[in-house]
Write a protein that holds these residues in place. Structure first.
Motif, PDB file in Angstrom:
ATOM      1  N   ILE A   1      11.247  15.832   5.258  1.00 29.43           N
ATOM      2  CA  ILE A   1       9.953  15.687   5.928  1.00 29.43           C
ATOM      3  C   ILE A   1       9.882  14.255   6.428  1.00 29.43           C
ATOM      4  CG2 ILE A   1       7.448  15.624   5.573  1.00 29.43           C
ATOM      5  CD1 ILE A   1       7.796  17.816   3.490  1.00 29.43           C
ATOM      6  N   ILE A   2       9.645  14.103   7.722  1.00 31.24           N
ATOM      7  CA  ILE A   2       9.659  12.752   8.287  1.00 31.24           C
ATOM      8  C   ILE A   2       8.253  12.409   8.756  1.00 31.24           C
ATOM      9  CG2 ILE A   2      10.569  11.316  10.170  1.00 31.24           C
ATOM     10  CD1 ILE A   2      12.693  14.119   9.009  1.00 31.24           C
ATOM     11  N   ILE A   3       7.783  11.256   8.327  1.00 36.33           N
ATOM     12  CA  ILE A   3       6.416  10.845   8.686  1.00 36.33           C
ATOM     13  C   ILE A   3       6.473   9.547   9.466  1.00 36.33           C
ATOM     14  CG2 ILE A   3       4.216  10.043   7.720  1.00 36.33           C
ATOM     15  CD1 ILE A   3       4.524  12.172   5.635  1.00 36.33           C
ATOM     16  N   THR A   4       5.811   9.519  10.605  1.00 32.95           N
ATOM     17  CA  THR A   4       5.740   8.267  11.364  1.00 32.95           C
ATOM     18  C   THR A   4       4.359   7.645  11.135  1.00 32.95           C
ATOM     19  OG1 THR A   4       4.904   9.427  13.321  1.00 32.95           O
ATOM     20  CG2 THR A   4       7.272   9.083  13.203  1.00 32.95           C
ATOM     21  N   LEU A   5       4.313   6.340  11.104  1.00 32.57           N
ATOM     22  CA  LEU A   5       3.016   5.656  11.081  1.00 32.57           C
ATOM     23  C   LEU A   5       3.162   4.245  11.640  1.00 32.57           C
ATOM     24  CD1 LEU A   5       1.893   4.445   7.569  1.00 32.57           C
ATOM     25  CD2 LEU A   5       4.046   5.578   7.847  1.00 32.57           C
ATOM     26  N   ASP A   6       2.040   3.642  11.999  1.00 31.37           N
ATOM     27  CA  ASP A   6       2.073   2.297  12.573  1.00 31.37           C
ATOM     28  C   ASP A   6       2.141   1.253  11.459  1.00 31.37           C
ATOM     29  OD1 ASP A   6       1.930   3.403  15.020  1.00 31.37           O
ATOM     30  OD2 ASP A   6      -0.181   2.920  15.400  1.00 31.37           O
ATOM     31  N   ALA A   7       2.638   0.081  11.835  1.00 33.24           N
ATOM     32  CA  ALA A   7       2.810  -0.974  10.831  1.00 33.24           C
ATOM     33  C   ALA A   7       1.547  -1.815  10.647  1.00 33.24           C
ATOM     34  CB  ALA A   7       3.966  -1.872  11.256  1.00 33.24           C
ATOM     35  N   ASP A   8       0.548  -1.627  11.503  1.00 38.01           N
ATOM     36  CA  ASP A   8      -0.616  -2.520  11.450  1.00 38.01           C
ATOM     37  C   ASP A   8      -1.722  -2.005  10.534  1.00 38.01           C
ATOM     38  OD1 ASP A   8      -1.357  -0.378  12.938  1.00 38.01           O
ATOM     39  OD2 ASP A   8      -2.139  -1.500  14.642  1.00 38.01           O
ATOM     40  N   LEU A   9      -1.409  -0.954   9.762  1.00 34.42           N
ATOM     41  CA  LEU A   9      -2.326  -0.359   8.793  1.00 34.42           C
ATOM     42  C   LEU A   9      -3.528   0.322   9.437  1.00 34.42           C
ATOM     43  CD1 LEU A   9      -1.942  -3.036   6.024  1.00 34.42           C
ATOM     44  CD2 LEU A   9      -1.478  -0.607   5.750  1.00 34.42           C
ATOM     45  N   GLN A  10      -3.409   0.620  10.728  1.00 33.47           N
ATOM     46  CA  GLN A  10      -4.489   1.423  11.326  1.00 33.47           C
ATOM     47  C   GLN A  10      -4.403   2.859  10.797  1.00 33.47           C
ATOM     48  OE1 GLN A  10      -4.400   0.159  15.794  1.00 33.47           O
ATOM     49  NE2 GLN A  10      -6.532   0.326  15.132  1.00 33.47           N
ATOM     50  N   ASN A  11      -3.176   3.278  10.426  1.00 32.91           N
ATOM     51  CA  ASN A  11      -2.998   4.591   9.801  1.00 32.91           C
ATOM     52  C   ASN A  11      -2.888   4.364   8.293  1.00 32.91           C
ATOM     53  OD1 ASN A  11      -0.510   5.001  12.303  1.00 32.91           O
ATOM     54  ND2 ASN A  11      -2.599   5.776  12.446  1.00 32.91           N
ATOM     55  N   PRO A  12      -3.931   4.738   7.528  1.00 36.75           N
ATOM     56  CA  PRO A  12      -3.884   4.449   6.090  1.00 36.75           C
ATOM     57  C   PRO A  12      -2.753   5.224   5.403  1.00 36.75           C
ATOM     58  CG  PRO A  12      -6.077   5.169   6.805  1.00 36.75           C
ATOM     59  CD  PRO A  12      -5.159   5.398   7.946  1.00 36.75           C
ATOM     60  N   PRO A  13      -1.838   4.522   4.695  1.00 33.70           N
ATOM     61  CA  PRO A  13      -0.731   5.215   4.018  1.00 33.70           C
ATOM     62  C   PRO A  13      -1.229   6.222   2.985  1.00 33.70           C
ATOM     63  CG  PRO A  13      -0.392   2.828   4.022  1.00 33.70           C
ATOM     64  CD  PRO A  13      -1.763   3.064   4.539  1.00 33.70           C
ATOM     65  N   GLU A  14      -2.471   6.005   2.495  1.00 32.88           N
ATOM     66  CA  GLU A  14      -3.020   6.898   1.473  1.00 32.88           C
ATOM     67  C   GLU A  14      -3.166   8.329   1.991  1.00 32.88           C
ATOM     68  OE1 GLU A  14      -4.340   3.938   2.351  1.00 32.88           O
ATOM     69  OE2 GLU A  14      -3.605   2.800   0.618  1.00 32.88           O
TER      70      GLU A  14
ATOM     71  N   ARG B   1       0.825  -1.213   0.000  1.00 29.77           N
ATOM     72  CA  ARG B   1       0.000   0.000   0.000  1.00 29.77           C
ATOM     73  C   ARG B   1       0.857   1.260   0.000  1.00 29.77           C
ATOM     74  NH1 ARG B   1      -4.953  -0.594   4.049  1.00 29.77           N
ATOM     75  NH2 ARG B   1      -4.969   1.664   3.757  1.00 29.77           N
ATOM     76  N   ILE B   2       2.032   1.184   0.643  1.00 26.46           N
ATOM     77  CA  ILE B   2       2.866   2.391   0.720  1.00 26.46           C
ATOM     78  C   ILE B   2       3.503   2.719  -0.633  1.00 26.46           C
ATOM     79  CG2 ILE B   2       5.052   3.287   1.633  1.00 26.46           C
ATOM     80  CD1 ILE B   2       4.402   2.067   4.287  1.00 26.46           C
ATOM     81  N   ASN B   3       4.024   1.689  -1.301  1.00 30.27           N
ATOM     82  CA  ASN B   3       4.792   1.932  -2.530  1.00 30.27           C
ATOM     83  C   ASN B   3       4.059   2.782  -3.572  1.00 30.27           C
ATOM     84  OD1 ASN B   3       7.389   1.105  -2.133  1.00 30.27           O
ATOM     85  ND2 ASN B   3       6.986  -1.036  -2.657  1.00 30.27           N
ATOM     86  N   PRO B   4       2.817   2.400  -3.971  1.00 31.45           N
ATOM     87  CA  PRO B   4       2.172   3.247  -4.991  1.00 31.45           C
ATOM     88  C   PRO B   4       1.928   4.680  -4.511  1.00 31.45           C
ATOM     89  CG  PRO B   4       0.674   1.508  -4.214  1.00 31.45           C
ATOM     90  CD  PRO B   4       2.014   1.221  -3.642  1.00 31.45           C
ATOM     91  N   VAL B   5       1.598   4.809  -3.215  1.00 32.08           N
ATOM     92  CA  VAL B   5       1.340   6.162  -2.687  1.00 32.08           C
ATOM     93  C   VAL B   5       2.594   7.017  -2.840  1.00 32.08           C
ATOM     94  CG1 VAL B   5       0.856   7.487  -0.585  1.00 32.08           C
ATOM     95  CG2 VAL B   5      -0.384   5.367  -1.017  1.00 32.08           C
TER      96      VAL B   5
END
Ligand code: UDP
Ligand code: MG
Length: 336
Positions: free
Chosen positions: A90-103, A26-30
């Motif tokens: 620019i640094i972005i943090t997010l969780d690995a469990d996909l609760q934070n949508p990479p989109e 999900r991250i790659n295309p975004v």
């Protein structure tokens, strides 16, 4: 690639084997659609499932870097270790469990650039967590607003964007038991927040049982405020004054109604005594927590230890696979 600012994603991973492939898919295309340089830093926080080997296999993508920590240091320490090797602006943090949508990432970046912000926080729309978690969060958010004196709505959502200088200031703090969204407010001048969507955990279970959750919230409060200690002080004064007043009332009643009445009140006294003893233990507990945290600081152990950094474009990457090869964040940066 354009001359746009580089984006670094920092993702802590603890026993997330079920989610990692989907996460990267999900991250790659975004990130590719954003048409700017980027890197994805995944930090294995001492997982005891297959996460690390899956992460290593993801380094076929040149943008992916994997940090393997020596053991489990906790989500925020893992993020700090990721911060120590970021190259982006620019640094972005997010969780690995996909609760934070990479989109949602492009929206965060756009907001940061449009408004020239140092920190972009997020508010979870229709948060997909249990009722208990949501209610506890409301209370914690209120306390955090008070102690940081920053009016952010939702402190718990880790999908956040920071400018490079803010991240650099955070890593030189070397704080144990810290809470990154709150720490960042000390180092960023222009702070804002946007609404983002929130999903249920994609696979696996939450890494925050009640005990860890309470600990994390205490990290947040204790590393930014001595409010609980002050509350103890004022509470103690209040209790002492209350005790004196109670003594006076008892003495007057004794004079008015005689010794017989006073003897019969003995169980009430016991009850009150128990309440005070309970409060005392509570107070000791709070003091103990602070002392424990001070102890951890004075021991001066590092907040995390990086075992290895894996990446496809690091010179001698194949060597990094051999046991014992250690890239310190600095030597890693130099190698890039
Ligand atoms: N995590 C971590 N170390 C820990 C606990 C959690 O790196 O000791 C990571 C976890 O893999 C996830 C993020 O932190 O990417 C948030 O954890 P989780 O989803 O379990 O927390 P919850 O969403 O239930 O608050
Ligand atoms: Mg989660």
């Amino acid at each position: 690639m354009s001359s746009q600012l580089m984006v670094s994603l920092v993702i802590p991973v603890y026993n997330e084997e079920e989610n990692l492939l989907l996460l990267i898919e999900r991250i790659n295309p975004v990130m590719q659609n954003m048409n700017r340089p980027y890197e994805i830093i995944l930090v294995d926080d001492g997982s005891n499932d297959n996460s690390l080997s899956i992460l290593k296999s993801l380094t076929v993508w040149p943008e992916v870097k994997v940090i393997a920590l020596v053991r489990n240091y906790g989500q925020h320490a893992a993020i700090l270790s990721g911060f120590s090797i970021v190259k982006g602006d620019i640094i972005i943090t997010l969780d690995a469990d996909l609760q934070n949508p990479p989109e949602e990432i492009p929206r965060l970046v756009a907001k940061m650039e449009e408004g020239g912000y140092d920190v972009v926080g997020t508010i979870r729309k229709q948060r997909q967590d249990s009722m208990f978690r949501k209610t506890a969060s409301k209370l914690i958010n209120m306390v955090t607003r008070k102690i940081t004196k920053v009016g952010m709505t939702d402190w718990g959502c880790m999908l956040r964007a920071y400018r490079r200088p803010v991240v650099e200031r955070m890593i030189v703090c070397h704080e144990h038991s810290t809470f990154i969204p709150a720490l960042a407010t000390y180092f960023g001048k222009h702070i804002t927040e946007i609404e983002v969507s929130h999903d249920e955990r994609s696979g696996g279970i939450s890494n925050y049982p009640l005990r860890k959750l309470i600990n994390l919230q205490f990290d947040l409060v204790s590393s930014f405020s001595d409010l609980p200690l002050k509350a103890l002080l004022y509470g103690g004064i209040g209790m002492a004054v209350g005790g004196i007043c109670f003594g006076v009332i008892l003495a007057i009643a004794r004079l008015l109604y005689g010794a017989h009445w006073a003897a019969e009140g003995i169980f009430t006294l016991f009850a009150i005594l128990f309440i005070f003893i309970g409060l005392q233990f509570f107070a000791f507990g709070i003091l103990g927590e602070y002392i424990g945290r001070i102890y951890r600081e004075v021991r001066k152990r590092p907040e995390y230890v990086i075992d290895k950094v894996y990446a496809s474009d690091i010179s001698g990457n194949d060597q990094s696979d051999k046991p014992g090869i250690y890239f310190s964040p600095k030597s890693y940066r130099d190698a890039m």
